[in-house]
Each structure stands twice: as C-alpha cells, then as structure tokens.
Design a protein around this motif. Sequence first.
Motif, PDB file in Angstrom:
ATOM      1  N   GLN A 237      54.283  40.608 -27.916  1.00  0.00           N
ATOM      2  CA  GLN A 237      54.181  39.796 -29.127  1.00  0.00           C
ATOM      3  C   GLN A 237      54.736  40.536 -30.328  1.00  0.00           C
ATOM      4  OE1 GLN A 237      49.985  38.479 -28.916  1.00  0.00           O
ATOM      5  NE2 GLN A 237      50.830  36.428 -28.949  1.00  0.00           N
ATOM      6  N   SER A 241      57.901  39.215 -32.631  1.00  0.00           N
ATOM      7  CA  SER A 241      57.696  38.802 -34.008  1.00  0.00           C
ATOM      8  C   SER A 241      58.482  39.675 -34.974  1.00  0.00           C
ATOM      9  CB  SER A 241      56.208  38.780 -34.346  1.00  0.00           C
ATOM     10  OG  SER A 241      55.780  40.037 -34.734  1.00  0.00           O
ATOM     11  N   LEU A 291      55.906  38.655 -42.503  1.00  0.00           N
ATOM     12  CA  LEU A 291      55.075  38.809 -41.305  1.00  0.00           C
ATOM     13  C   LEU A 291      53.594  38.763 -41.653  1.00  0.00           C
ATOM     14  CD1 LEU A 291      57.044  41.425 -39.245  1.00  0.00           C
ATOM     15  CD2 LEU A 291      56.997  38.963 -39.035  1.00  0.00           C
ATOM     16  N   ILE A 294      52.542  35.170 -41.884  1.00  0.00           N
ATOM     17  CA  ILE A 294      52.573  34.509 -40.573  1.00  0.00           C
ATOM     18  C   ILE A 294      51.356  34.936 -39.754  1.00  0.00           C
ATOM     19  CG2 ILE A 294      53.834  34.371 -38.395  1.00  0.00           C
ATOM     20  CD1 ILE A 294      56.399  34.287 -39.958  1.00  0.00           C
ATOM     21  N   GLU A 298      48.271  32.407 -38.594  1.00  0.00           N
ATOM     22  CA  GLU A 298      47.991  32.206 -37.173  1.00  0.00           C
ATOM     23  C   GLU A 298      46.507  32.296 -36.847  1.00  0.00           C
ATOM     24  OE1 GLU A 298      50.094  35.134 -34.900  1.00  0.00           O
ATOM     25  OE2 GLU A 298      51.892  33.948 -35.320  1.00  0.00           O
ATOM     26  N   SER A 331      54.953  46.447 -36.942  1.00  0.00           N
ATOM     27  CA  SER A 331      56.144  45.785 -37.477  1.00  0.00           C
ATOM     28  C   SER A 331      56.595  46.456 -38.762  1.00  0.00           C
ATOM     29  CB  SER A 331      55.845  44.320 -37.757  1.00  0.00           C
ATOM     30  OG  SER A 331      55.321  43.699 -36.630  1.00  0.00           O
TER      31      SER A 331
ATOM     32  N   ASN B 133      51.680  30.041 -43.951  1.00  0.00           N
ATOM     33  CA  ASN B 133      52.718  30.524 -43.044  1.00  0.00           C
ATOM     34  C   ASN B 133      54.075  30.561 -43.744  1.00  0.00           C
ATOM     35  OD1 ASN B 133      54.363  30.874 -40.671  1.00  0.00           O
ATOM     36  ND2 ASN B 133      52.628  30.100 -39.524  1.00  0.00           N
ATOM     37  N   THR B 182      64.013  34.343 -37.614  1.00  0.00           N
ATOM     38  CA  THR B 182      62.685  34.911 -37.818  1.00  0.00           C
ATOM     39  C   THR B 182      61.610  33.916 -37.389  1.00  0.00           C
ATOM     40  OG1 THR B 182      63.558  36.080 -39.722  1.00  0.00           O
ATOM     41  CG2 THR B 182      61.181  35.993 -39.503  1.00  0.00           C
ATOM     42  N   ASN B 186      59.186  34.255 -34.044  1.00  0.00           N
ATOM     43  CA  ASN B 186      57.739  34.281 -34.222  1.00  0.00           C
ATOM     44  C   ASN B 186      57.070  33.159 -33.441  1.00  0.00           C
ATOM     45  OD1 ASN B 186      56.271  36.273 -35.917  1.00  0.00           O
ATOM     46  ND2 ASN B 186      58.114  35.973 -37.133  1.00  0.00           N
ATOM     47  N   ALA B 189      56.763  34.501 -30.075  1.00  0.00           N
ATOM     48  CA  ALA B 189      55.690  35.488 -29.973  1.00  0.00           C
ATOM     49  C   ALA B 189      54.333  34.818 -29.836  1.00  0.00           C
ATOM     50  CB  ALA B 189      55.694  36.417 -31.194  1.00  0.00           C
ATOM     51  N   THR B 190      54.092  33.736 -30.594  1.00  0.00           N
ATOM     52  CA  THR B 190      52.765  33.134 -30.521  1.00  0.00           C
ATOM     53  C   THR B 190      52.611  32.217 -29.326  1.00  0.00           C
ATOM     54  OG1 THR B 190      53.595  31.612 -32.176  1.00  0.00           O
ATOM     55  CG2 THR B 190      51.946  33.187 -32.891  1.00  0.00           C
ATOM     56  N   THR B 221      56.561  25.621 -37.281  1.00  0.00           N
ATOM     57  CA  THR B 221      57.905  26.184 -37.304  1.00  0.00           C
ATOM     58  C   THR B 221      58.890  25.221 -37.965  1.00  0.00           C
ATOM     59  OG1 THR B 221      57.354  27.246 -35.227  1.00  0.00           O
ATOM     60  CG2 THR B 221      59.656  27.253 -35.856  1.00  0.00           C
TER      61      THR B 221
END
Lengths: 355, 247
Positions: A237, A241, A291, A294, A298, A331, B133, B182, B186, B189-190, B221
């Motif tokens: 992950q 990312s 990041l 984000i 999440e 990161s 986000n 980007t 991401n 990744a999730t 997204t």
Amino acid sequence: MKKNIKILLIVGMMIAIFNGFTYFDSFMYHDPIVKVETVRNLQKSTSTDEYKNTDTQITQLVTGKLINTDKRGKRVKFKNTYYRSQLIDTKYSMGQQVILTKNYSPKNVKRDTSIVFTLGLVVFLLYCMKFDRRKLFISILINVVIYYGYISVIIRTHNSVLLPLAVITALLISATALLVILGPTYPALMAYSSTVLATTTALLLSTFVLSLSGYSGIHLELNDFELQPYLSVFLSQVIFSVLGVILDETMDISSSLIEMKKELSDVAENTLFKSGINIGRELIGPLINILLFIVIAENLNVVLLYLSNGNSIGYTMNMTLSLGIAQLLISAIGIVLTVPITSFIASRVITRRMK
Amino acid sequence: MLYLFLTFVVLLLMVTGTRGLTLLFGLGINIVSVIALLILIADGFNVLITTGIIAMVILVVAIYMNVDNANTANTAFKTSLIIMLVILLITIPLEFWASAQGMGIENQDELEGFSLAAGLSYPELAISIIVINSLGVISETSVAITSGLNEIVENKPTLTPQEIFDDGFSVGNKILNTQTNTLLFNFFATTFPLFFVIHSLGYKFSEILNDKLVVSEVLTTLICTIGVILTVPITSYLVYRKANKKI
C-alpha cells in the motif's frame, strides 16, 4: 469551433446513452430489482446508548414495482429498519432502485448508474476543454489493465507473493505513466531511475528503522479487512500510494533542470545540483499534504466509530491511524529523499549527455 | 514509530535546511486542524459546516505557508475555495443518490462489539470524506497552475484572453496527467485489499459494481479528478481578470 461543438454533442450523446442503459439494465440482473414508489415510516424509537449517543431507529415500509424478472410490474412490499446515522444500514427513498433477494427482502441499492454518470461527467468535462485527452486515456487504460492483472494474480496465488508482485506492478505502472507523458526519451529514463531509487531507499531505510524498534506502536494487523501477510500488505500500500507523488516530483525537478541547461549551456554540474535541491525544497510541503489528507479521509469512518464508542482520542488514533501515519511517514521520507536523488542523477546525466 | 518520525525530521532538515522548520510547522497545524475536526464531529457538531470551516483553515495553511509570492497565493486560494464549493455541490446530490456512506458488509469483522447507533450522520460524513480527500490535490494543482500562468503573463503582459486560456491548458495538461496518476495509484493502494476480500466472498460482477465500498472509492477518485480538471479554466479566468484590471 464548430467542429468542437460537434464532437461535444457526439460525446454527450454517447454518455447519455450509456447512462440510460445502466438505468434500464435491470434485465441483466438475476436478482429482482424494485423501483421504490412509496415509503411510509411505521415506527420510530429514539434511544441513548451507554456512551450518550442519541440515535433514532426507524422502520419503514417500502412499496414499489418490480422492474425485471418474469414477475415484472408486480407490486412488492418490504420492511426496512435503519438507524438515522446509517453506518451500515440504509434509508430507502422514493425513486431509488433497490436490488432484492429472491424472497423480496432488500439486499443492496443499485448504484451502477451513479458511477457511470460520474465517469461520464469526467469524460465530458475533458472534452469541453483543450486537454490532451488521448495521452491521459491511454495511460489510465494501460494502468488499469496492469492493476487488473495484478489483482487476478494475487487472488490466484493467495497472496503468497504479494510484495514482489506489488513491486513489479509498481515498476510497470510508473513506466507506463512516464512513457506516455514524456515518451521514450532521456528525461523519462532519468525520472524513472530516480523514482525507483528514491522509493527503494525510502522503503529499505524505513523498514530498517522500524525493525530497530520491533514495529512497536504500529498495529500492522489492523489493516483494512485484516488481510495477511500484514507486513507485505502494508508495504504494498505504501508503494502504490507514494508512487504517483514521487513521479510528479522527479518530473518537475528534472524538467526544470533540462530547461536551465538549455538556457545556460555552460552551467556546471554543481550549480545544477544545487538548483535541483532549491526547486525540490518547494515541492516537499504540498506533496506531503496531498498524502496526509488522503490518508486521513480514508480512515475517517473508522475513527469516528471509535470516538463515538467512548474511546479516548489517544486510543482511537493508536488503533485507527497508526498504520496510516506510518504509511505517511515512509512516504514523506521518500518524498524528501527524491529531491537529492533526482537532483544528483539529473545533474550528472544532463551535463554528460546533453551537449 | 518515533524512530521513523525522527528519521523523517533529520532527513527533512538535511535537505531543506531552515525551510524544513516552516514545513514541519505547517504540517503540525494541519494535523491539529484535523484532530479538531474529529473531536467536533464526534461531539455532535454539524458535519458539513465543521468540514467547511476546517477545510478553509487547511487551505489557508497549505497555500499561504508554501507560496511566497502573495499574488500567486491569492489567486490559488480563491481557486481552491471555488473548487471546494463545486465539489460540495456535485457530491451532495451524488452521495444522496448513490447512498454509499459508512461501511459495508466487508467490514463486519471490524465492527464487532461496537455500538452502531453512533448518533452522527454518516451520509454527511461521506461528503466530508470526499472534500478532505481532495484538499491536498486541489491546493497543489491550483498553486502549480497559478504560478506557471503568472510567470507567463508577467513576461508577456500583452496576452489576449484566448492566449491566456491556451497557456493555462498547456500548463494544465502536464499537471492533470500527474495528478490523475496520484489519484489513480492511491485508488490502487486502497482497493487491492478490498478486491481481494470481495473475491473471497464470491461476488458476481454486478455485485461488485453496486458494492457500497467499491462505489464510494470510485466516486472519491472521480470527484477529485473533476476538481483537478475544473481548476484549469477557473485559474485561467482569475489570472486573466487580474491581468485585465492592471491595464
């Protein structure tokens, strides 16, 4: 200008047709789908739990018409109970299409139209403006295909080679992105090697530092869905990312250095290196911010679930955000390391290769 | 974890010198704002209003602390505010329509032992998640495009509005590419753990397409991408208006 409007019309039409199709595609589903016509609240009870959260539980009676299967047009009724907060349950409202089980109890909301609509909106906006759409579409398409391949392989191998596969996928998707944006050129190769080097260094350094403290304070086992093997899932992950951000950074630094060399052809290697660091310095903050938000976004659902269940902010952060913060720190280390690494590689290559 | 943090700080100071301190300070403010947001929402304040206020604070910090040129910072800040509003306007009806809030059946193990009557509105939280986000991506994009355009306009003050827009798109093209990367990476990744779990639950294609968690990730997204796309014309327009006023 006229030609533009024509293209826009065609694209708009195609998107509308596609949207219409997903709205009426219920005949392709095996499960019965109902279009909700009326909703009546049967019961309301407000309760306060042990953590002083007040919530209302509502039972609604939903009636609607079946719009697929051979019982099409038949009116069905079902009861649905939900909390006003709707954490895992859903309130149904008029006009919604709801997927049912075989004996007509609610299963899921039909959401495919909303996805297709949003996707259509993105494509339409791209066509409204003068972007280079072809490159963008090609790179996204190739990357999605690679990602799909990655998913199917990890499923087939039951996660046993997760990390190596993630590395290969990362190498492939960053190569695709660079090749599409920059073409098969020296700058692309430069950016690629810096990206790979920076990411690898950051990961090796971070795992080394983490293993010094025996991964204390990081709950690797608390990843989404508790997927095993924990460390590999976590590192994969992190790689995905951070990749986009680092690509952005290396491309920025190396393209500015190439510009500089074009303007001052006798610029020294050291000067180039120093201005690379200067340019990169400005990029670090905003990229870490991307990041950071984000990662926070999440985890927002889980964090609030913990907090509303009477947990202290410290315990909540520890249980829900420690993984995210560790991911962010690795990161961030990668983002910082990219600056000297890219500046070094770019300044060498540019002074040697571009005469 | 502490070691990791120390490594980051040492490397940061080595590469950026004293500038690193400002950077750390900015990050610190952002983290404090986020924690304030969490506590306020958990205490029962209205989710959307709280998010709006905190998002503004975050944008001020993210833009004014990272950009030295006041002119660029002002335009970028205005753009980000407009984009945030647009995102809100798009997201509110979409989230209501898709009802992709909260958690899914896939999270069941995690939820064991929790009281699910949380007393806060998860549909509103879903909107707030998308706004938060997008904050980093939006502020970065608007700053990058504004500074690129301002540089061009300052060197050639006689540009026509058409030319400013054209330049905006040529600057915007590259940024759009990198920002979508980007966002896309991401998303990868999730979602890969999610897709793995979905596979083990034996979902059919139609079930994946309607799954709450998948839909919410895709929507996040896509909506962030819309924000990035819209940044380009809005920035170009603001820069053009400013250049016009000077004459």
